[in-house]
Design a protein around this motif. Structure first.
Motif, PDB file in Angstrom:
ATOM      1  N   PHE A 126      -3.863   2.988  -2.757  1.00  0.00           N
ATOM      2  CA  PHE A 126      -3.269   3.988  -1.875  1.00  0.00           C
ATOM      3  C   PHE A 126      -4.317   4.488  -0.892  1.00  0.00           C
ATOM      4  O   PHE A 126      -5.523   4.334  -1.113  1.00  0.00           O
ATOM      5  CB  PHE A 126      -2.629   5.139  -2.650  1.00  0.00           C
ATOM      6  N   ILE A 127      -3.818   5.035   0.216  1.00  0.00           N
ATOM      7  CA  ILE A 127      -4.681   5.596   1.258  1.00  0.00           C
ATOM      8  C   ILE A 127      -4.257   7.035   1.476  1.00  0.00           C
ATOM      9  O   ILE A 127      -3.060   7.311   1.535  1.00  0.00           O
ATOM     10  CB  ILE A 127      -4.497   4.852   2.600  1.00  0.00           C
ATOM     11  N   TYR A 128      -5.207   7.949   1.568  1.00  0.00           N
ATOM     12  CA  TYR A 128      -4.809   9.295   1.983  1.00  0.00           C
ATOM     13  C   TYR A 128      -5.385   9.603   3.355  1.00  0.00           C
ATOM     14  O   TYR A 128      -6.575   9.453   3.599  1.00  0.00           O
ATOM     15  CB  TYR A 128      -5.146  10.381   0.962  1.00  0.00           C
TER      16      TYR A 128
ATOM     17  N   LYS B 201      -9.426   0.231   9.461  1.00  0.00           N
ATOM     18  CA  LYS B 201      -9.805  -0.873   8.569  1.00  0.00           C
ATOM     19  C   LYS B 201      -8.819  -1.087   7.426  1.00  0.00           C
ATOM     20  O   LYS B 201      -8.765  -2.152   6.836  1.00  0.00           O
ATOM     21  CB  LYS B 201     -11.184  -0.584   7.947  1.00  0.00           C
ATOM     22  N   TYR B 202      -8.063  -0.027   7.078  1.00  0.00           N
ATOM     23  CA  TYR B 202      -7.319  -0.103   5.824  1.00  0.00           C
ATOM     24  C   TYR B 202      -5.820  -0.312   5.964  1.00  0.00           C
ATOM     25  O   TYR B 202      -5.095  -0.301   4.967  1.00  0.00           O
ATOM     26  CB  TYR B 202      -7.625   1.135   4.964  1.00  0.00           C
TER      27      TYR B 202
ATOM     28  N   GLU C 167      -3.907  14.051   2.598  1.00  0.00           N
ATOM     29  CA  GLU C 167      -4.603  14.979   1.715  1.00  0.00           C
ATOM     30  C   GLU C 167      -4.038  16.380   1.868  1.00  0.00           C
ATOM     31  O   GLU C 167      -3.498  16.689   2.915  1.00  0.00           O
ATOM     32  CB  GLU C 167      -6.110  14.978   2.014  1.00  0.00           C
ATOM     33  N   ALA C 168      -4.163  17.279   0.903  1.00  0.00           N
ATOM     34  CA  ALA C 168      -4.678  17.009  -0.411  1.00  0.00           C
ATOM     35  C   ALA C 168      -3.525  16.830  -1.401  1.00  0.00           C
ATOM     36  O   ALA C 168      -3.613  16.010  -2.310  1.00  0.00           O
ATOM     37  CB  ALA C 168      -5.545  18.172  -0.879  1.00  0.00           C
TER      38      ALA C 168
ATOM     39  N   SER D 276      -5.334  11.359  10.256  1.00  0.00           N
ATOM     40  CA  SER D 276      -5.857  10.062  10.685  1.00  0.00           C
ATOM     41  C   SER D 276      -6.248   9.198   9.502  1.00  0.00           C
ATOM     42  O   SER D 276      -6.548   9.702   8.415  1.00  0.00           O
ATOM     43  CB  SER D 276      -7.076  10.261  11.591  1.00  0.00           C
ATOM     44  N   ILE D 277      -6.205   7.896   9.725  1.00  0.00           N
ATOM     45  CA  ILE D 277      -6.743   6.959   8.732  1.00  0.00           C
ATOM     46  C   ILE D 277      -7.584   5.918   9.466  1.00  0.00           C
ATOM     47  O   ILE D 277      -7.367   5.637  10.644  1.00  0.00           O
ATOM     48  CB  ILE D 277      -5.645   6.241   7.912  1.00  0.00           C
ATOM     49  N   SER D 278      -8.538   5.372   8.754  1.00  0.00           N
ATOM     50  CA  SER D 278      -9.374   4.319   9.325  1.00  0.00           C
ATOM     51  C   SER D 278      -8.526   3.087   9.625  1.00  0.00           C
ATOM     52  O   SER D 278      -7.678   2.690   8.825  1.00  0.00           O
ATOM     53  CB  SER D 278     -10.473   3.950   8.334  1.00  0.00           C
TER      54      SER D 278
ATOM     55  N   LYS E   8       0.831  -1.207   0.000  1.00  0.00           N
ATOM     56  CA  LYS E   8       0.000   0.000   0.000  1.00  0.00           C
ATOM     57  C   LYS E   8       0.863   1.254   0.000  1.00  0.00           C
ATOM     58  O   LYS E   8       1.936   1.285   0.605  1.00  0.00           O
ATOM     59  CB  LYS E   8      -0.918   0.038   1.231  1.00  0.00           C
TER      60      LYS E   8
ATOM     61  N   THR F 124      -6.619   1.890  -7.135  1.00  0.00           N
ATOM     62  CA  THR F 124      -5.967   2.667  -8.196  1.00  0.00           C
ATOM     63  C   THR F 124      -6.470   2.263  -9.583  1.00  0.00           C
ATOM     64  O   THR F 124      -6.718   3.116 -10.437  1.00  0.00           O
ATOM     65  CB  THR F 124      -4.441   2.453  -8.128  1.00  0.00           C
TER      66      THR F 124
ATOM     67  N   ILE G 183      -2.043  13.471  -2.893  1.00  0.00           N
ATOM     68  CA  ILE G 183      -2.889  12.469  -3.553  1.00  0.00           C
ATOM     69  C   ILE G 183      -2.426  12.138  -4.969  1.00  0.00           C
ATOM     70  O   ILE G 183      -2.346  10.970  -5.349  1.00  0.00           O
ATOM     71  CB  ILE G 183      -4.370  12.922  -3.549  1.00  0.00           C
TER      72      ILE G 183
ATOM     73  N   LYS H 159      -6.664  11.813   6.400  1.00  0.00           N
ATOM     74  CA  LYS H 159      -7.467  13.031   6.459  1.00  0.00           C
ATOM     75  C   LYS H 159      -6.854  13.982   7.476  1.00  0.00           C
ATOM     76  O   LYS H 159      -6.322  13.543   8.495  1.00  0.00           O
ATOM     77  CB  LYS H 159      -8.895  12.684   6.901  1.00  0.00           C
TER      78      LYS H 159
ATOM     79  N   HIS I 204     -10.859   7.238   0.371  1.00  0.00           N
ATOM     80  CA  HIS I 204      -9.978   7.283   1.556  1.00  0.00           C
ATOM     81  C   HIS I 204      -8.877   6.261   1.256  1.00  0.00           C
ATOM     82  O   HIS I 204      -7.741   6.617   1.000  1.00  0.00           O
ATOM     83  CB  HIS I 204     -10.753   6.957   2.830  1.00  0.00           C
ATOM     84  N   GLN I 205      -9.264   4.981   1.195  1.00  0.00           N
ATOM     85  CA  GLN I 205      -8.438   4.023   0.470  1.00  0.00           C
ATOM     86  C   GLN I 205      -8.949   4.047  -0.971  1.00  0.00           C
ATOM     87  O   GLN I 205     -10.162   4.086  -1.200  1.00  0.00           O
ATOM     88  CB  GLN I 205      -8.580   2.627   1.065  1.00  0.00           C
ATOM     89  N   VAL I 206      -8.021   4.038  -1.928  1.00  0.00           N
ATOM     90  CA  VAL I 206      -8.426   4.159  -3.327  1.00  0.00           C
ATOM     91  C   VAL I 206      -7.923   2.962  -4.125  1.00  0.00           C
ATOM     92  O   VAL I 206      -6.724   2.652  -4.100  1.00  0.00           O
ATOM     93  CB  VAL I 206      -7.872   5.456  -3.957  1.00  0.00           C
TER      94      VAL I 206
ATOM     95  N   ILE J 185      -9.525  14.635  -6.468  1.00  0.00           N
ATOM     96  CA  ILE J 185      -8.208  14.655  -7.114  1.00  0.00           C
ATOM     97  C   ILE J 185      -7.890  13.366  -7.866  1.00  0.00           C
ATOM     98  O   ILE J 185      -7.416  13.396  -9.006  1.00  0.00           O
ATOM     99  CB  ILE J 185      -7.101  14.978  -6.079  1.00  0.00           C
TER     100      ILE J 185
ATOM    101  N   GLU K 164     -10.480  19.899  -4.160  1.00  0.00           N
ATOM    102  CA  GLU K 164      -9.812  19.023  -3.204  1.00  0.00           C
ATOM    103  C   GLU K 164     -10.818  18.509  -2.186  1.00  0.00           C
ATOM    104  O   GLU K 164     -11.806  19.164  -1.940  1.00  0.00           O
ATOM    105  CB  GLU K 164      -8.666  19.771  -2.504  1.00  0.00           C
ATOM    106  N   ALA K 165     -10.584  17.384  -1.501  1.00  0.00           N
ATOM    107  CA  ALA K 165      -9.503  16.485  -1.768  1.00  0.00           C
ATOM    108  C   ALA K 165      -9.983  15.291  -2.590  1.00  0.00           C
ATOM    109  O   ALA K 165      -9.261  14.791  -3.440  1.00  0.00           O
ATOM    110  CB  ALA K 165      -8.922  15.964  -0.449  1.00  0.00           C
TER     111      ALA K 165
END
Lengths: 201, 201
Positions: free
Chosen positions: A76-78, A112-113, A58-59, A108-110, A53, B32, A62, A80, B28-30, B62, B58-59
């Motif tokens: 990928f994960i962005y 879960k991911y 952000e932003a 922060s990120i969830s 991963k 790709t 990305i 927040k 959030h997770q993308v 993007i 944004e965000a």
């Protein structure tokens, strides 16, 4: 990355010896082809590692995380950005101080991911004070995932970000390393060799 | 876009009859590959038009603007969100009311990057109330550029966004159109025919 250094020379707007604006081609208007190329460059450097991963914030990270995700064929994960994270949320989070804006926020990120099974490459547009990147590294640590390295598009080598990361044993690669700048002039450090031997931590 | 509808069915988290979370694969997770595919779909629909720039905000727009930029081989611009825009800045800006967050903000782009010579495709993740997209359309109008259409990944067709845009003569295409939803179920509208004939305004 020569083509990137050339673009910074031509189009970068240097407002002081610490402030560089690249919003004509990197982080407001984006040259899609150049952004894609940064992903391929990161693949050149970190491609021997089993990245699962890409992580950014952000932003303006990305487009480069997307480019790296394309090059590595991984999601990928962005993270927040928020003023505050409530404890009820199931997130990994870290405080970040923005020197540019003189304010504190949380990234922060969830949960879960990202988890212990993941091997992460962090990607961002700038490496300067390292504040956001250290926060991202903290998040990876909280998740139990393995951090394989940090890739940045532009490094302000005269600030302390790289050393903060390297002290933690993190492999760092930047595509353009600015040693010094002032309105009208910018100097680059010749880039390091591919860090295949040392990458991984 | 069948594969997108399937992912929404499988992974979308429907919290109420208006709130859908797709942060495991879109914002959030993308995923790709899926994001790239949305760009190719927009190219299918709007590819006969002479698009010179993609515009988003944004965000979470993007990654889709980047995908469209790749498919069209053009740059993209992401508008910045701020609480307030100072008059001294050389920007085009528009007020946006966020119904989700119950707050007002400004979106803006530098005047340097959009002008009468440009032909713009607006791209975003969601079309719901249309607030952000109407703001982007206002920005295109201020710049003197020509707006060729709006492409959205997910449309909540039961909200008024599409009609607000179409009233202004703007061609709208969404890759997944939700007619109704509730926790545990989601219904889609069969997508319109390619809007080649009507696109352009």
């Amino acid at each position: 990355m020569k083509v990137l250094e050339e673009r910074i020379r031509k189009e970068g707007l240097i407002l002081s010896d610490t402030v560089l604006k690249v919003d004509s081609f990197l982080n407001h208007q984006v040259d899609t082809g150049l952004a894609l190329q940064t992903g391929r460059e990161f693949k050149e450097v970190f491609g021997h590692l089993p990245v699962t991963k890409i992580l950014t914030v952000e932003a303006s990270g990305i487009q480069f995380a997307m480019a790296a995700g394309i090059a590595f064929s991984v999601p990928f994960i962005y993270a927040k950005k928020k003023k505050a994270v409530t404890l009820s949320e199931d997130v990994y989070s870290a405080p970040v101080h923005s020197f540019t804006r003189g304010e504190d926020y949380q990234i922060s990120i969830s949960q879960k991911y990202l988890g212990p099974e993941d091997k992460v490459l962090i990607v961002d547009d700038f490496l300067a004070t390292g504040a956001a990147l250290v926060g991202l590294a903290d998040i990876v640590e909280q998740s139990g995932a393995q951090l394989l390295g940090v890739g940045c598009v532009i490094e302000k080598s005269f600030q302390e970000g790289r050393s903060l990361l390297e002290k933690r044993g993190i492999a760092v690669h930047a595509l353009a390393r600015i040693s010094s700048m002032a309105p009208g002039e910018v100097h680059f450090i010749a880039n390091e060799e591919l860090i295949k031997e040392s990458a991984g931590c």
